[in-house]
Design a protein around this motif. Structure first.
Motif, PDB file in Angstrom:
ATOM      1  N   MET A   1      -7.666   7.493  -5.601  1.00 33.31           N
ATOM      2  CA  MET A   1      -7.896   8.382  -4.467  1.00 33.31           C
ATOM      3  C   MET A   1      -8.293   7.613  -3.214  1.00 33.31           C
ATOM      4  N   THR A   2      -9.041   6.538  -3.406  1.00 30.72           N
ATOM      5  CA  THR A   2      -9.460   5.718  -2.255  1.00 30.72           C
ATOM      6  C   THR A   2      -8.252   5.136  -1.537  1.00 30.72           C
ATOM      7  N   LYS A   3      -7.303   4.608  -2.291  1.00 33.55           N
ATOM      8  CA  LYS A   3      -6.149   3.951  -1.680  1.00 33.55           C
ATOM      9  C   LYS A   3      -5.029   4.930  -1.314  1.00 33.55           C
ATOM     10  N   GLN A   4      -4.827   5.940  -2.135  1.00 34.13           N
ATOM     11  CA  GLN A   4      -3.714   6.862  -1.901  1.00 34.13           C
ATOM     12  C   GLN A   4      -4.018   7.875  -0.811  1.00 34.13           C
ATOM     13  N   TYR A   5      -5.259   8.398  -0.797  1.00 37.16           N
ATOM     14  CA  TYR A   5      -5.609   9.467   0.144  1.00 37.16           C
ATOM     15  C   TYR A   5      -6.540   8.991   1.260  1.00 37.16           C
TER      16      TYR A   5
ATOM     17  N   ASN B   1       0.816  -1.214   0.000  1.00 31.96           N
ATOM     18  CA  ASN B   1       0.000   0.000   0.000  1.00 31.96           C
ATOM     19  C   ASN B   1       0.852   1.267   0.000  1.00 31.96           C
ATOM     20  N   SER B   2       2.129   1.179  -0.300  1.00 29.53           N
ATOM     21  CA  SER B   2       2.995   2.349  -0.272  1.00 29.53           C
ATOM     22  C   SER B   2       2.568   3.335  -1.352  1.00 29.53           C
ATOM     23  N   PRO B   3       2.690   4.653  -1.074  1.00 28.77           N
ATOM     24  CA  PRO B   3       2.264   5.673  -2.046  1.00 28.77           C
ATOM     25  C   PRO B   3       2.940   5.525  -3.405  1.00 28.77           C
TER      26      PRO B   3
ATOM     27  N   LEU C   1       4.193   2.849  -4.783  1.00 29.12           N
ATOM     28  CA  LEU C   1       3.695   1.662  -5.490  1.00 29.12           C
ATOM     29  C   LEU C   1       2.313   1.935  -6.085  1.00 29.12           C
ATOM     30  N   MET C   2       1.455   2.621  -5.323  1.00 27.40           N
ATOM     31  CA  MET C   2       0.117   2.935  -5.828  1.00 27.40           C
ATOM     32  C   MET C   2       0.199   3.897  -7.012  1.00 27.40           C
ATOM     33  N   THR C   3       1.135   4.859  -6.938  1.00 24.56           N
ATOM     34  CA  THR C   3       1.320   5.802  -8.042  1.00 24.56           C
ATOM     35  C   THR C   3       1.740   5.074  -9.314  1.00 24.56           C
ATOM     36  N   ASN C   4       2.707   4.196  -9.189  1.00 27.96           N
ATOM     37  CA  ASN C   4       3.203   3.450 -10.353  1.00 27.96           C
ATOM     38  C   ASN C   4       2.104   2.582 -10.964  1.00 27.96           C
ATOM     39  N   GLN C   5       1.317   1.931 -10.091  1.00 27.12           N
ATOM     40  CA  GLN C   5       0.252   1.073 -10.591  1.00 27.12           C
ATOM     41  C   GLN C   5      -0.807   1.884 -11.336  1.00 27.12           C
ATOM     42  N   THR C   6      -1.138   3.059 -10.812  1.00 30.97           N
ATOM     43  CA  THR C   6      -2.163   3.900 -11.464  1.00 30.97           C
ATOM     44  C   THR C   6      -1.655   4.434 -12.805  1.00 30.97           C
ATOM     45  N   LEU C   7      -0.376   4.781 -12.870  1.00 27.24           N
ATOM     46  CA  LEU C   7       0.196   5.235 -14.143  1.00 27.24           C
ATOM     47  C   LEU C   7       0.145   4.125 -15.188  1.00 27.24           C
ATOM     48  N   LYS C   8       0.358   2.890 -14.746  1.00 26.08           N
ATOM     49  CA  LYS C   8       0.228   1.755 -15.673  1.00 26.08           C
ATOM     50  C   LYS C   8      -1.214   1.602 -16.153  1.00 26.08           C
ATOM     51  N   ASP C   9      -2.172   1.784 -15.216  1.00 28.73           N
ATOM     52  CA  ASP C   9      -3.592   1.692 -15.600  1.00 28.73           C
ATOM     53  C   ASP C   9      -3.950   2.774 -16.624  1.00 28.73           C
ATOM     54  N   LEU C  10      -3.384   3.969 -16.447  1.00 30.36           N
ATOM     55  CA  LEU C  10      -3.651   5.058 -17.395  1.00 30.36           C
ATOM     56  C   LEU C  10      -3.063   4.746 -18.773  1.00 30.36           C
ATOM     57  N   GLU C  11      -1.882   4.145 -18.810  1.00 27.69           N
ATOM     58  CA  GLU C  11      -1.271   3.777 -20.083  1.00 27.69           C
ATOM     59  C   GLU C  11      -2.104   2.704 -20.798  1.00 27.69           C
ATOM     60  N   LEU C  12      -2.655   1.782 -20.022  1.00 28.04           N
ATOM     61  CA  LEU C  12      -3.530   0.769 -20.630  1.00 28.04           C
ATOM     62  C   LEU C  12      -4.791   1.408 -21.211  1.00 28.04           C
ATOM     63  N   LEU C  13      -5.313   2.431 -20.517  1.00 30.47           N
ATOM     64  CA  LEU C  13      -6.490   3.152 -21.025  1.00 30.47           C
ATOM     65  C   LEU C  13      -6.153   3.861 -22.343  1.00 30.47           C
ATOM     66  N   LYS C  14      -4.967   4.449 -22.386  1.00 33.44           N
ATOM     67  CA  LYS C  14      -4.556   5.162 -23.599  1.00 33.44           C
ATOM     68  C   LYS C  14      -4.441   4.217 -24.794  1.00 33.44           C
TER      69      LYS C  14
ATOM     70  N   ARG D   1       1.876  13.933  -8.879  1.00 34.87           N
ATOM     71  CA  ARG D   1       2.092  14.908  -7.799  1.00 34.87           C
ATOM     72  C   ARG D   1       1.497  14.470  -6.469  1.00 34.87           C
ATOM     73  N   SER D   2       0.815  13.343  -6.442  1.00 31.49           N
ATOM     74  CA  SER D   2       0.123  12.925  -5.206  1.00 31.49           C
ATOM     75  C   SER D   2       1.100  12.700  -4.057  1.00 31.49           C
ATOM     76  N   SER D   3       2.314  12.206  -4.361  1.00 33.49           N
ATOM     77  CA  SER D   3       3.283  11.941  -3.291  1.00 33.49           C
ATOM     78  C   SER D   3       3.655  13.232  -2.563  1.00 33.49           C
ATOM     79  N   LYS D   4       3.691  14.368  -3.295  1.00 33.34           N
ATOM     80  CA  LYS D   4       3.986  15.659  -2.653  1.00 33.34           C
ATOM     81  C   LYS D   4       2.857  16.055  -1.711  1.00 33.34           C
ATOM     82  N   ASP D   5       1.601  15.739  -2.108  1.00 35.84           N
ATOM     83  CA  ASP D   5       0.468  16.007  -1.206  1.00 35.84           C
ATOM     84  C   ASP D   5       0.629  15.253   0.106  1.00 35.84           C
ATOM     85  N   LEU D   6       1.038  13.976   0.005  1.00 39.87           N
ATOM     86  CA  LEU D   6       1.166  13.145   1.206  1.00 39.87           C
ATOM     87  C   LEU D   6       2.339  13.604   2.063  1.00 39.87           C
TER      88      LEU D   6
END
Length: 298
Positions: free
Chosen positions: A215-219, A173-175, A177-190, A284-289
């Motif tokens: 947002m549910t997992k990161q924030y 659940n590290s920030p 790791l969640m960021t990297n996974q979401t970026l991969k999901d966005l690339e799959l969407l593209k 930029r979410s990691s900077k928020d955290l």
């Protein structure tokens, strides 16, 4: 006359060079549990090897062997067995096999009678009174040290397993790791080319689903169950997400609702801009955290 001399000479050689196997049972009647002695002797061995049943296995089942000792010399062999019987009745010691220099010999059989000498109503008295012993700490340690050490090992293993599970969950659940996974999901969407094909409805539905899950997992915000208006209000009250990121999320989510109900029809340029803005928000979410940790002192 010569025949008589030859016979006598032969008999003399037999007695002179033959082995003598003897056995003796000291008492043929024993009290219940009384120790008896059975002895086997072989003389005139002339260096020959003697073999018999293994130690503590010479006598039959009912005979509880207490001591089994053997004396072997070049010209003499003796085996003494001390035994006890704990059942009343008559018990037989059969002819026992002893191999001497490759030739088999047998002892004579015996019968042992075991009787119960106790009479009904006889008082039972202790031989001596129980003695109290004061135990020191070292005595208790010697008695229970293995139990204590085993308990400490079990506790250590439980602690190690707990730390491994805790670390694994933290890593999962590290920030970053969640960021990297979401970026991969966005690339799959593209790669699904919704933007190029003008399928704006599918594009926004999946984009917002990815954002809600992120947002549910990161924030730690229940974005996956809140309506858009409620989510925007929770974001502003939470103060974890920066104003810049809040604005991006609010605009994309509201536009997504309009697309969903066919109230607006974005073009490829708009979809591409929203995609890049969402990607920037995730990065930029990691900077928020980090800012939240500094603010709360965690």
């Amino acid at each position: 006359m010569k025949k008589i001399v030859l016979v006598l000479f032969s008999l003399f050689n037999i007695f002179l060079f033959s082995q003598t196997l003897g056995s003796k049972l000291e008492k043929k009647t024993l009290a219940l549990g009384e120790v008896g002695t059975f002895r086997v002797t072989i003389s005139n061995l002339q260096g020959k090897e003697v073999s018999s049943a293994p130690k503590n296995e010479l006598l039959p089942f009912h005979f509880e062997e207490i001591k089994d000792s053997t004396t072997a010399q070049p010209d003499y062999y003796e085996r003494i067995i001390e035994f006890a019987v704990f059942e009343e009745g008559n018990f037989k010691i059969p002819a026992l096999d002893f191999r001497i220099g490759g030739k088999m010999y047998n002892t004579i059989p015996y019968e042992v009678e075991v009787v119960n000498t106790a009479q009904k109503g006889d008082p039972l008295n202790d031989i001596m009174k129980n003695k109290e012993v004061n135990l020191q700490i070292t005595d208790y340690w010697q008695m229970y040290k293995w139990y204590i050490l085993a308990a400490l090992v079990v506790l250590a293993l439980i602690f190690i397993i707990y730390q491994i599970i805790k670390y694994g969950k933290k890593r999962k659940n590290s920030p970053q790791l969640m960021t990297n996974q979401t970026l991969k999901d966005l690339e799959l969407l593209k790669k699904k080319k919704y933007m190029e094909n003008g399928d704006y409805r599918s594009f926004y539905v999946e984009l917002i689903d990815i954002a809600r899950n992120f947002m549910t997992k990161q924030y730690d915000i229940p974005a996956d169950v809140l309506l858009t208006d409620d989510l925007i209000e929770v974001m502003k009250l939470n103060n974890t997400i920066s104003p810049e990121n809040e604005k991006i999320v609010e605009e994309i989510f509201l536009r997504g609702d309009l697309v969903k109900f066919a109230k607006t029809f974005p073009d490829q340029t708009m979809m591409s801009a929203d995609f890049e803005d969402m990607k920037g928000f995730v990065k930029r979410s990691s900077k928020d955290l980090e800012a939240e940790e500094l603010r709360t002192g965690v």
